[in-house]
Design a protein around this motif. Structure first.
Motif, mmCIF file in Angstrom:
data_model
loop_
_atom_site.group_PDB
_atom_site.id
_atom_site.type_symbol
_atom_site.label_atom_id
_atom_site.label_comp_id
_atom_site.label_asym_id
_atom_site.label_seq_id
_atom_site.Cartn_x
_atom_site.Cartn_y
_atom_site.Cartn_z
ATOM 1 N N GLY A 81 12.197 -4.221 -14.722
ATOM 2 C CA GLY A 81 11.764 -5.600 -14.990
ATOM 3 C C GLY A 81 11.128 -6.302 -13.809
ATOM 4 N N SER A 82 11.122 -5.671 -12.652
ATOM 5 C CA SER A 82 10.483 -6.283 -11.480
ATOM 6 C C SER A 82 8.990 -6.421 -11.729
ATOM 7 C CB SER A 82 10.758 -5.461 -10.226
ATOM 8 O OG SER A 82 10.274 -4.134 -10.398
ATOM 9 N N SER A 83 8.398 -7.480 -11.178
ATOM 10 C CA SER A 83 6.995 -7.769 -11.433
ATOM 11 C C SER A 83 6.258 -7.995 -10.117
ATOM 12 C CB SER A 83 6.891 -9.011 -12.315
ATOM 13 O OG SER A 83 5.557 -9.317 -12.586
ATOM 14 N N TYR A 84 5.035 -7.468 -10.022
ATOM 15 C CA TYR A 84 4.243 -7.553 -8.802
ATOM 16 C C TYR A 84 2.790 -7.841 -9.136
ATOM 17 C CZ TYR A 84 8.322 -5.224 -6.883
ATOM 18 O OH TYR A 84 9.601 -4.920 -6.527
ATOM 19 N N LEU A 85 2.100 -8.414 -8.167
ATOM 20 C CA LEU A 85 0.678 -8.675 -8.283
ATOM 21 C C LEU A 85 -0.071 -7.649 -7.436
ATOM 22 C CD1 LEU A 85 -1.371 -10.712 -9.489
ATOM 23 C CD2 LEU A 85 -1.255 -11.940 -7.318
ATOM 24 N N GLY A 86 -1.200 -7.223 -7.927
ATOM 25 C CA GLY A 86 -2.018 -6.274 -7.194
ATOM 26 C C GLY A 86 -3.402 -6.236 -7.794
ATOM 27 N N TYR A 87 -4.054 -5.096 -7.637
ATOM 28 C CA TYR A 87 -5.402 -4.975 -8.185
ATOM 29 C C TYR A 87 -5.703 -3.537 -8.577
ATOM 30 C CZ TYR A 87 -6.631 -3.510 -3.398
ATOM 31 O OH TYR A 87 -6.685 -2.879 -2.183
ATOM 32 N N LEU A 122 0.382 -5.536 -3.969
ATOM 33 C CA LEU A 122 0.520 -6.318 -2.736
ATOM 34 C C LEU A 122 1.940 -6.874 -2.684
ATOM 35 C CD1 LEU A 122 -2.870 -8.244 -2.825
ATOM 36 C CD2 LEU A 122 -2.341 -6.096 -1.680
ATOM 37 N N LEU A 123 2.537 -6.855 -1.507
ATOM 38 C CA LEU A 123 3.927 -7.292 -1.356
ATOM 39 C C LEU A 123 4.024 -8.548 -0.500
ATOM 40 C CD1 LEU A 123 5.423 -3.747 -0.852
ATOM 41 C CD2 LEU A 123 5.569 -5.162 -2.910
ATOM 42 N N GLU A 124 5.120 -9.259 -0.661
ATOM 43 C CA GLU A 124 5.350 -10.525 0.043
ATOM 44 C C GLU A 124 5.366 -10.365 1.556
ATOM 45 O OE1 GLU A 124 5.503 -13.581 -1.186
ATOM 46 O OE2 GLU A 124 5.358 -12.977 -3.281
ATOM 47 N N SER A 184 2.605 -6.133 3.295
ATOM 48 C CA SER A 184 2.286 -4.716 3.120
ATOM 49 C C SER A 184 1.780 -4.479 1.697
ATOM 50 C CB SER A 184 3.514 -3.848 3.425
ATOM 51 O OG SER A 184 4.533 -4.063 2.466
ATOM 52 N N PHE A 185 1.381 -3.263 1.429
ATOM 53 C CA PHE A 185 0.898 -2.915 0.105
ATOM 54 C C PHE A 185 1.250 -1.471 -0.197
ATOM 55 C CE2 PHE A 185 -2.498 -2.176 3.128
ATOM 56 C CZ PHE A 185 -2.947 -0.905 2.808
ATOM 57 N N VAL A 186 1.207 -1.125 -1.474
ATOM 58 C CA VAL A 186 1.421 0.253 -1.911
ATOM 59 C C VAL A 186 0.193 0.673 -2.693
ATOM 60 C CG1 VAL A 186 2.809 1.800 -3.343
ATOM 61 C CG2 VAL A 186 3.924 -0.007 -2.033
ATOM 62 N N THR A 187 -0.439 1.731 -2.249
ATOM 63 C CA THR A 187 -1.564 2.285 -2.973
ATOM 64 C C THR A 187 -1.080 3.519 -3.730
ATOM 65 O OG1 THR A 187 -3.810 3.141 -2.821
ATOM 66 C CG2 THR A 187 -2.383 3.605 -0.958
ATOM 67 N N PHE A 188 -1.413 3.580 -5.004
ATOM 68 C CA PHE A 188 -0.919 4.671 -5.843
ATOM 69 C C PHE A 188 -1.867 5.860 -5.909
ATOM 70 C CE2 PHE A 188 1.322 0.926 -7.138
ATOM 71 C CZ PHE A 188 2.621 1.377 -7.242
ATOM 72 N N GLN A 218 10.241 -2.811 2.198
ATOM 73 C CA GLN A 218 10.025 -3.492 0.920
ATOM 74 C C GLN A 218 9.228 -2.599 -0.037
ATOM 75 O OE1 GLN A 218 8.005 -7.297 1.077
ATOM 76 N NE2 GLN A 218 8.614 -7.810 -0.999
ATOM 77 N N ALA A 219 8.257 -1.891 0.480
ATOM 78 C CA ALA A 219 7.467 -0.986 -0.354
ATOM 79 C C ALA A 219 8.323 0.190 -0.835
ATOM 80 C CB ALA A 219 6.257 -0.486 0.417
ATOM 81 N N GLN A 220 9.152 0.720 0.025
ATOM 82 C CA GLN A 220 10.001 1.846 -0.354
ATOM 83 C C GLN A 220 10.967 1.472 -1.476
ATOM 84 O OE1 GLN A 220 11.762 4.173 2.803
ATOM 85 N NE2 GLN A 220 10.055 3.705 4.159
ATOM 86 N N ALA A 221 11.336 0.200 -1.560
ATOM 87 C CA ALA A 221 12.237 -0.256 -2.618
ATOM 88 C C ALA A 221 11.602 -0.104 -4.006
ATOM 89 C CB ALA A 221 12.641 -1.708 -2.377
ATOM 90 N N LEU A 222 10.285 -0.018 -4.071
ATOM 91 C CA LEU A 222 9.610 0.155 -5.357
ATOM 92 C C LEU A 222 9.958 1.476 -6.028
ATOM 93 C CD1 LEU A 222 5.986 -1.144 -4.641
ATOM 94 C CD2 LEU A 222 7.888 -2.368 -5.672
ATOM 95 N N ARG A 223 10.390 2.430 -5.273
ATOM 96 C CA ARG A 223 10.715 3.753 -5.836
ATOM 97 C C ARG A 223 11.756 3.646 -6.943
ATOM 98 N NH1 ARG A 223 11.500 8.222 -1.243
ATOM 99 N NH2 ARG A 223 11.207 9.585 -3.033
ATOM 100 N N ARG A 224 12.639 2.674 -6.842
ATOM 101 C CA ARG A 224 13.694 2.509 -7.855
ATOM 102 C C ARG A 224 13.164 1.924 -9.153
ATOM 103 N NH1 ARG A 224 16.120 0.512 -3.074
ATOM 104 N NH2 ARG A 224 15.788 -1.618 -3.774
ATOM 105 N N ALA A 225 11.933 1.433 -9.159
ATOM 106 C CA ALA A 225 11.395 0.732 -10.332
ATOM 107 C C ALA A 225 10.425 1.583 -11.164
ATOM 108 C CB ALA A 225 10.698 -0.546 -9.886
ATOM 109 N N PHE A 226 10.227 2.843 -10.804
ATOM 110 C CA PHE A 226 9.315 3.690 -11.582
ATOM 111 C C PHE A 226 9.924 4.049 -12.919
ATOM 112 C CE2 PHE A 226 7.291 4.587 -7.470
ATOM 113 C CZ PHE A 226 5.968 4.412 -7.835
ATOM 114 N N PRO A 227 9.068 4.195 -13.923
ATOM 115 C CA PRO A 227 7.616 4.054 -13.921
ATOM 116 C C PRO A 227 7.189 2.580 -13.975
ATOM 117 C CG PRO A 227 8.327 4.664 -16.097
ATOM 118 C CD PRO A 227 9.552 4.655 -15.221
#
Length: 148
Positions: free
Chosen positions: A59-65, A82-84, A87-91, A106-115
């Motif tokens: 349910g986490s939500s992020y803005l990017g492009y 893009l993160l607060e 930093s940013f994560v490019t896929f 903060q970017a590494q924490a995104l791993r728990r939110a896949f997919p």
């Protein structure tokens, strides 16, 4: 002028301008320069990025492009969150095998939110693009691979 380098874009930049383009002419510093796109007609041949939302399975939500491309393939869309913390994560990492260790905490924490699901905003008459990300993608011997 509001030119920026693509890697300098921040959440506020995307919040204010939803579409940016790469003006490939003598007015820019280099090929990584982006500029807000205010009218679709001003860059008929330019590559553009469009503000997009990313939502994790938790349910986490992020803005990017996304790089706007009608194919829907990750290697052309090159999704970025893009993160607060700035930093940013490019896929999409091209021919370089990505490593989560190279990202901020903060970017590494995104791993728990896949997919992640993503959807671009339908700005300047551009149709929205949506899809799903399973991890960080790269090209290995003509095959697209993913690390989650």
């Amino acid at each position: 002028m509001t030119d920026k380098q693509i890697y300098e874009l921040a959440i506020d930049d995307l919040a204010f301008f939803g579409v940016w383009y790469f003006p490939m002419d003598e007015s820019v510093e280099d090929e990584l320069t982006v500029r807000p796109l205010l009218e679709k007609e001003t860059c008929a041949d330019a590559q553009i990025i469009v503000r997009s939302s990313f939502v994790g399975v938790d349910g986490s939500s992020y803005l990017g492009y996304l790089y706007w491309d009608g194919s829907g393939k990750v290697e052309y869309l090159k999704p970025v969150i893009l993160l607060e913390d700035g930093s940013f994560v490019t896929f999409w990492n091209g021919m370089v095998k990505p490593s989560w260790a190279e990202y901020s905490a903060q970017a590494q924490a995104l791993r728990r939110a896949f997919p992640f699901s993503y959807i671009s905003e339908p700005l300047l008459e551009l149709p929205e693009i949506s899809g799903r990300l399973e991890g960080l993608y790269y090209l290995d011997e003509d095959k697209i691979c993913c690390i989650s």
